[in-house]
Scaffold this active site. Structure first.
Site, PDB file in Angstrom:
ATOM      1  N   VAL A  96      11.361  -3.983  66.809  1.00 18.66           N
ATOM      2  CA  VAL A  96      11.200  -2.590  67.213  1.00 18.66           C
ATOM      3  C   VAL A  96      10.777  -2.589  68.669  1.00 18.66           C
ATOM      4  O   VAL A  96       9.799  -3.243  69.035  1.00 18.66           O
ATOM      5  CB  VAL A  96      10.137  -1.884  66.356  1.00 18.66           C
ATOM      6  CG1 VAL A  96      10.084  -0.404  66.701  1.00 18.66           C
ATOM      7  CG2 VAL A  96      10.425  -2.089  64.882  1.00 18.66           C
TER       8      VAL A  96
ATOM      9  N   ASP B 179       9.680   1.675  50.213  1.00 20.60           N
ATOM     10  CA  ASP B 179       8.809   0.714  50.890  1.00 20.60           C
ATOM     11  C   ASP B 179       7.572   1.420  51.437  1.00 20.60           C
ATOM     12  O   ASP B 179       7.226   1.311  52.619  1.00 20.60           O
ATOM     13  CB  ASP B 179       9.568  -0.001  52.014  1.00 20.60           C
ATOM     14  CG  ASP B 179       8.892  -1.307  52.410  1.00 20.60           C
ATOM     15  OD1 ASP B 179       8.007  -1.780  51.667  1.00 20.60           O
ATOM     16  OD2 ASP B 179       9.234  -1.844  53.491  1.00 20.60           O
TER      17      ASP B 179
END
Ligand SMILES: *[C@@H]1O[C@H](CO)[C@@H](O)[C@H](O)[C@H]1NC(C)=O
Ligand SMILES: *[C@@H]1O[C@H](CO)[C@@H](O)[C@H](O)[C@H]1NC(C)=O
Ligand SMILES: *[C@@H]1O[C@H](CO)[C@@H](O)[C@H](O)[C@H]1NC(C)=O
Ligand SMILES: *[C@@H]1O[C@H](CO)[C@@H](O)[C@H](O)[C@H]1NC(C)=O
Ligand SMILES: *[C@@H]1O[C@H](CO)[C@@H](O)[C@H](O)[C@H]1NC(C)=O
Ligand SMILES: *[C@@H]1O[C@H](CO)[C@@H](O)[C@H](O)[C@H]1NC(C)=O
Length: 937
Positions: free
Chosen positions: A618, A730
């Site tokens: 990221v 998740d």
């Protein structure tokens, strides 16, 4: 010291006088014959000191010889340094500065001497007047009245650094010049009146009765020049014996006066008048209109005084002021008298030193004087005016940075001497701050329209106090140095109208984002943050989608999306600074598609990794409008689910909720796939709970409840607003992100599905995805997936929020225990305090915590059907929040033992290590506000 020339002419009669045998140390001496041709040097006949040309000390001004009529004069042999000179033509304010450097370690007191003889070098026959500075402190005005007059400036000063500049400043009365410049280190104990803030500017240094010659090096270790002085009113007394210096003590420092100077003295010829009188002629100037006097007088009996005689006299420094009554001097031992505070300047006529015999008749009874009183006498004198050296000049780092910048861009202007001082001579384009008794700092630098070429010097980043830096309208090339973002006070950086290229450094974008830096960079055609450039032409993209986006954008503009229009207009000009990221995100049109090249610009070529997510790295990035984003780049190694990813990405852009991280757009460019999200500046909840976010702060219970409530609302939306329900898959603390105000948003929803798509139903998946510790038992074992799996995971999140512990709690004794079991074990004995995150230090409503704990255990029940829906979780959490918010009110005056109100919990010891059973259900007695009130802590 304005010494009449005849004094020097006198010196010639005996020819060259100094014959050095075993000469004293000259370490640290700097002797410059200004105007001597480059690279030349010679040994001076008189002093036997080596003098060199001034190259290496200055790169400014031009050399001249004095005109022929003055070269022939007698002093050419005695003082040949005056035969040539360096002059500094230019307008008023022009400075010429010598830099004297490489000082000896451990020495900080120096004598600096500058000599000036005009000698009609320029043929104008107009002797100039100009100012002399030591560093940034005014030293004296050089006022040449006659072409053959020798003006000598000498200062004894404390120089803290290892270099000092001597500057000549044009004051509009002729061109400054200099004939010679000398620096001599002094012993620190010498001249105690010269200290950090006070220098001693020499008025005169006299060797009374001193024959025909000046005395200097080597007889004077420090090369002080003692000018002989006699006249008709005095007669000379002298000795051939050496005169010793007194034993040094604190009151009488050893001035190291040469014995040769002390061996002669004068005494009045007229024993009726019995007076020695001489004027002190400090020259008033604009900085010191009334220069004071600091006299240092030296006495030593050079003849034995028998018991029939006594020496006793008064010393005064101006009319009607007596200073000292002196008497009983030692034979052949020097005595020094000086004064700490200067005598004030009265008027040239009244400024004199007078030594006058005491009236023996009057004094005899007081001092038990037996013999005849002898007339006054004196061996030597030094007269000084104090000058302030308190201005320490500009900060050394600023000076070296701006000097490097000056050199790089070959700045001429008036960039000479200290950049900030004196204030009347600040360098063009600079502004400075002048903090009291600290170095000046450069606060702004304007070099616009300066014709600068080459790259942006990294030295700009060393101007640590700079606020405004304007480099606009030059020919600067290359990239913007990242170091500029480290300038803590920089508020405006103007790079407009250059030829810069590359990306805007990350750090600068962050500063812009933080709202305290304005960056201007228009008219840099090759700079990448211009939306027009560095982006490839878009023809090889999926034309359908881009056309669709364009249509949308155009429609938005046409329909009156003024905001969008404005944003587009602002591109490439000035990055707006005052809007919060969240607000800016709201103004964006979503579902934007990016090319990989665009992405690289946005994330500044992968400069900053925010973290590593489930499917790749990221990166931190900025859109061209200054909106900060997080870019999740799918790792190239996986090529699974490309089509699904795309479909999903487009689906996801339709999901908007204030507690879900906004997906701004995506990239599907060849093998590259990425999602562009809004940036959440406070990172994720997991780091925050574990104290890994760099702050040592502990989330309060109130903040925690807010965060879990908001996350629950985000999840509820996913479950309820979408049909069929959108399962996150998740849910975990690292997927709950926090914005600047600690508002929580759920991230990463849908990704797991995107990458593991298995058809239309959400009942089961081909393989388990998710994070160990959060997996619902039915999913982990039977791959049964419903929204209740998210509820289970959320229950684990709740427990983490209460305890601050990870899903697998490290215990000192044994294997890590799953958090559900760990909490159940403790709660079964009613020990809520032993469970709650210790960093909150008991600052919470116990009932609120109990209620969240109950809810958490309810969410983590083994059977999915027994778990609450997210809607119910939200409702429960709202109550928990109310409890905590009203704690302050309820708390007053009430107290009770928490254990007395705690129901007994049974722990199911049969639960597995990972997945715990819970029998708590919704039967907790703490779901409503208790009558007994909150517990005392
Ligand atoms: C330097 O000496 C002057 C005069 O004695 C005094 O006023 C000043 O405080 C001294 N400065 C320092 C730094 O000691
Ligand atoms: C100066 O010093 C030298 C050597 O120490 C000595 O020979 C000479 O006489 C001194 N000059 C005077 C004027 O005393
Ligand atoms: C000595 O001084 C006295 C008093 O000022 C004066 O009258 C006298 O003429 C002086 N003598 C000489 C020789 O100058
Ligand atoms: C010396 O002092 C005595 C006593 O005070 C006084 O009478 C006399 O005039 C003084 N002499 C001079 C020259 O001042
Ligand atoms: C004064 O004279 C006496 C004797 O003549 C002598 O002992 C004394 O030391 C003298 N005083 C001074 C101060 O010289
Ligand atoms: C700019 O903002 C950042 C973060 O808010 C802060 O750390 C920095 O001190 C600020 N700088 C100035 C000059 O205000």
């Amino acid at each position: 010291m304005v010494a009449p020339l005849w004094l020097f002419l006198l010196c010639l009669t005996g020819g060259v006088l100094v014959h050095g045998q075993g000469t004293p140390d000259t370490t640290g001496f700097i002797s410059i014959d200004c105007g001597l041709s480059e690279q030349s040097s010679y040994v001076d006949d008189a002093s036997k000191l080596p003098y060199s040309s001034d190259d290496g000390f200055i790169d400014d001004g031009s050399n001249y010889n004095v005109s022929a009529e003055y070269t022939d004069k007698a002093y050419s042999r005695l003082y040949p340094q005056v035969l040539n000179l360096r002059s500094f033509p230019g307008p008023p304010g022009r400075r010429g500065c010598y830099t004297l450097s490489s000082f000896m370690a451990g020495t900080s007191k120096y004598m600096v001497r500058a000599t000036f003889m005009y000698g009609n070098y320029d043929g104008l026959n107009k002797p100039p007047v100009f100012d002399l500075y030591l560093g940034v402190n005014f030293w004296k005005t050089v006022n040449i009245s006659k072409p053959d007059m020798l003006d000598v400036g000498e200062i004894i000063a404390y120089i803290p650094g290892d270099s000092v500049q001597v500057c000549l400043v044009n004051t509009g009365s002729g061109t400054p010049f200099i004939s010679s410049l000398e620096l001599r280190p002094l012993k620190d104990t010498l001249y105690p009146l010269a200290n950090l803030t006070q220098g001693l500017s020499l008025i005169g240094r006299y060797n009374f009765g001193g024959g025909d010659y000046v005395i200097r090096y080597p007889n004077d270790t420090y090369d002080r020049v003692w000018v002989p002085w006699t006249n008709q009113e005095w007669f000379t007394i002298s000795t051939t014996m050496k005169v010793a210096m007194p034993v040094e003590d604190r009151r009488k420092p050893n001035y190291d006066v040469p014995s040769a100077v002390m061996q002669t003295a004068v005494t009045p010829r007229n024993t009726t008048k019995n007076v020695i009188w001489f004027p002190w002629t400090a020259q008033p100037n604009h900085a010191y209109p009334k220069p004071g006097l600091l006299p240092v007088l030296y006495f030593a009996e050079v003849e034995l005084v028998d018991s029939k005689h006594e020496r006793m006299f008064f010393v005064s420094a101006q009319r009607n002021s007596s200073w000292l009554l002196l008497g009983n001097f030692d034979y052949l031992v020097a005595d020094v008298e000086y004064k700490d505070a200067p005598f004030p300047f009265v008027s040239p006529e009244d400024n004199y030193i007078m030594l006058k015999s005491a009236n023996a008749t009057a004094l005899r009874p007081l001092f038990n004087i037996n013999g005849t009183v002898l007339p006054p006498f004196i061996n030597a004198a030094e007269l000084f005016s104090p000058v302030s050296t308190a201005d320490v000049g500009t900060d050394a780092q600023d000076v070296s940075a701006i000097t490097a910048i000056k050199t790089k861009y070959q700045m001429k202007k008036n960039w000479v001497g200290d950049p900030c001082a004196p204030r009347t001579l600040v360098w063009d384009g600079l502004n400075c701050s002048y903090p009291i008794s600290r170095p000046h700092r450069i606060t702004s630098l304007n070099m616009s329209f300066g014709g600068l070429s080459g790259d942006i010097s990294s030295y700009f980043a060393n101007l640590r106090a700079i606020q405004y830096l304007d480099l606009s309208h030059n020919k600067l090339t290359g990239s913007i140095p990242d170091g500029l973002s480290q300038l803590p006070s920089l508020v405006l950086l103007d790079l407009t109208g250059n030829d810069l290229n590359g990306m805007i450094p990350f750090g600068l974008l962050i500063r812009i984002q933080d709202g305290n830096l304005t960056l201007r960079y228009e008219d840099n055609p090759n700079l990448c943050s211009n939306s027009s450039s560095c982006r490839p032409s878009k023809k090889n993209q999926n034309s359908k989608i881009s056309t669709y986006i364009y249509v949308l954008i155009v429609a938005a503009v046409v329909v009156g999306g003024l905001v969008v229009l404005l944003l587009f207009l602002m591109r490439g000009n000035q990055v707006p600074t005052n809007q919060k990221n969240e607000e800016k995100v709201q103004t964006l049109s979503h579902n934007r598609r990016f090319t990989y090249t665009e992405l690289k610009v946005i994330i500044s070529n992968f400069q900053r990794v925010l973290g590593e997510g489930g499917f790749g790295l990221v990166f931190d990035g900025f859109l061209e409008d200054g909106i900060r984003v997080a870019v999740k780049l799918r790792s190239q190694s996986s090529n699974q689910g490309v089509r699904e990813f795309l479909t999903e990405a487009q689906n996801l852009t339709g999901i908007h909720h204030r507690n879900l991280v906004t997906l701004i757009g995506y990239c599907n460019d060849g093998e590259y796939m990425a999602l562009v999200y809004e940036h959440m500046s406070k990172g994720d909840l997991q780091d925050k709970l574990r104290g890994r976010d760099g702050s040592d702060g502990c989330l309060t219970w109130r903040q925690r409840v807010h965060i879990i409530l908001e996350s629950a609302q985000g999840l509820e939306y996913l479950h309820k607003a979408c049909s069929p329900p959108f399962i996150h898959r998740d849910v975990k603390t690292s997927n709950i992100l926090l914005d600047a105000n600690l508002k929580a948003k759920v991230a990463d929803f849908g990704l797991m599905r995107a990458f593991n798509h298995d058809g239309d139903t959400h009942v089961s998946t081909a393989r388990v995805v998710g994070t160990p510790g959060y997996l619902a038992p039915e999913y982990a074992t039977a791959l049964e997936l419903t929204e209740k799996s998210d509820v289970y995971s959320f229950g684990v999140v709740l427990l983490e929020v209460i305890t601050g512990q990870p899903p697998f709690v490290q215990t000192p004794q044994a294997q890590p225990t799953h958090i559900i079991k760990w909490v159940q074990q403790r709660l079964s004995s009613g020990d809520i305090e032993g469970v709650v995150d210790a960093c909150m230090q008991g600052e919470y409503d116990v009932n609120s915590v109990w209620k969240v704990a109950d809810l958490a255990l309810e969410c983590t029940t083994r059977t999915p059907e027994q778990r609450p829906t997210m809607t119910r979780v939200v409702a429960q959490l709202l109550e928990c929040l109310e409890l905590e918010e009203s704690r302050a009110i309820l708390y007053t005056g009430c107290s009770s033992d928490p254990s007395s109100s705690s129901p007994m919990y049974a722990t199911d010891q049969s639960s597995s290590s990972d997945v715990a059973h819970s029998s708590m259900g919704a039967n907790s007695g703490r779901t409503s506000t208790m009558a007994s009130g909150p517990a005392a802590r």
